[in-house]
Design an enzyme around this catalytic site. Structure first.
Site, mmCIF file in Angstrom:
data_model
loop_
_atom_site.group_PDB
_atom_site.id
_atom_site.type_symbol
_atom_site.label_atom_id
_atom_site.label_comp_id
_atom_site.label_asym_id
_atom_site.label_seq_id
_atom_site.Cartn_x
_atom_site.Cartn_y
_atom_site.Cartn_z
ATOM 1 N N LEU A 91 0.840 -1.182 0.000
ATOM 2 C CA LEU A 91 0.000 0.000 0.000
ATOM 3 C C LEU A 91 0.880 1.238 0.000
ATOM 4 O O LEU A 91 1.940 1.259 0.624
ATOM 5 C CB LEU A 91 -0.917 0.015 1.232
ATOM 6 C CG LEU A 91 -2.025 -1.041 1.289
ATOM 7 C CD1 LEU A 91 -2.749 -0.961 2.624
ATOM 8 C CD2 LEU A 91 -3.007 -0.851 0.149
ATOM 9 N N ASP A 92 0.426 2.263 -0.695
ATOM 10 C CA ASP A 92 1.145 3.521 -0.732
ATOM 11 C C ASP A 92 1.242 4.127 0.672
ATOM 12 O O ASP A 92 0.405 3.859 1.533
ATOM 13 C CB ASP A 92 0.427 4.487 -1.678
ATOM 14 C CG ASP A 92 1.189 5.783 -1.860
ATOM 15 O OD1 ASP A 92 0.823 6.771 -1.191
ATOM 16 O OD2 ASP A 92 2.143 5.812 -2.641
#
Length: 223
Positions: A91-92
């Site tokens: 995930l960013d």
């Protein structure tokens, strides 16, 4: 050698924290708690010790059970020093959500999980009328425009076109003969998935909230 834990589990990542920091924190916590857990008693072995004086017999050696000192915590050190923890996807930094971690032999299951092409669901917020250099809310503003002409109906028509285009890509990457009964049953149950490596494909997209200039989309992806 102590057996390390193994398996898959989901963990929440808050915004502003990288996924690798979350993974490392989970690994450190697991190692600490594993080493704090009660350890089994040390193994016993037979040693021949000198007979106690005054036993009334001739001096010599007698058998006795004694603990194996090599397994004492002060000699051995921590039972667990390494633990392999892998991430099923990333995930960013600015994103928040749940991602899957594999522990020990459970890391092998991450590959099987990837090849299942499971659907990932994202909630994305946006703002009409502004564009930034990195498409984030904290990026440098590079463009401004009016947005009063945008309506929810217009947005949903565009989303329908996007979903239709991606549906065609999904059928192409599924490698399924669409004239078969199998294809019909998979389509009815929403189970058509890419059979090999593919670009991210949107399986569903809809508008969750619309309050100009802000909007929120629910996006389901597979790849």
């Amino acid at each position: 050698m102590a057996a390390a834990p193994a398996g898959l589990f989901a963990v929440y990542k808050p915004p502003g924290v990288s996924w690798c920091r979350v993974r490392d924190a989970v690994r450190a916590r697991l190692l600490r708690e594993l080493n704090e857990a009660p350890a089994p008693p040390p193994r016993q072995r037979i040693r021949f010790l000198p007979a106690a004086p005054g036993a009334g017999g001739a001096p010599g050696l007698v058998p006795a059970w004694v603990p194996v000192l090599a397994e004492h915590p002060l000699v051995r050190g921590p039972r667990f020093t390494q633990l392999k923890v892998g991430a099923g996807h990333r995930l960013d930094v600015k994103a928040s959500g749940v991602f899957v971690l594999g522990v020990g032999h459970g890391n092998k299951l991450l590959t099987d999980r990837y090849h299942c092409h499971l659907t990932k669901v994202y909630t994305v917020g946006g703002l009409f009328g502004k564009a930034t250099e990195d498409f984030s809310d904290t990026g440098k503003l590079v463009e401004k425009a009016t947005f009063d002409h945008i309506t929810r109906e217009k947005l949903e028509r565009i989303l329908a076109v996007i979903q239709g285009t991606n549906h065609k890509a999904l059928l192409m990457h599924s490698n399924i003969d669409m004239k078969t009964q199998e294809a019909y049953e998979l389509a009815v149950n929403g189970l058509i998935r890419p059979m090999g490596k593919s670009p991210p494909i949107i399986t569903a997209i809809r508008c969750l909230q619309f309050a100009l200039p802000e909007f929120q989309l629910g996006i389901s992806l597979t790849f």
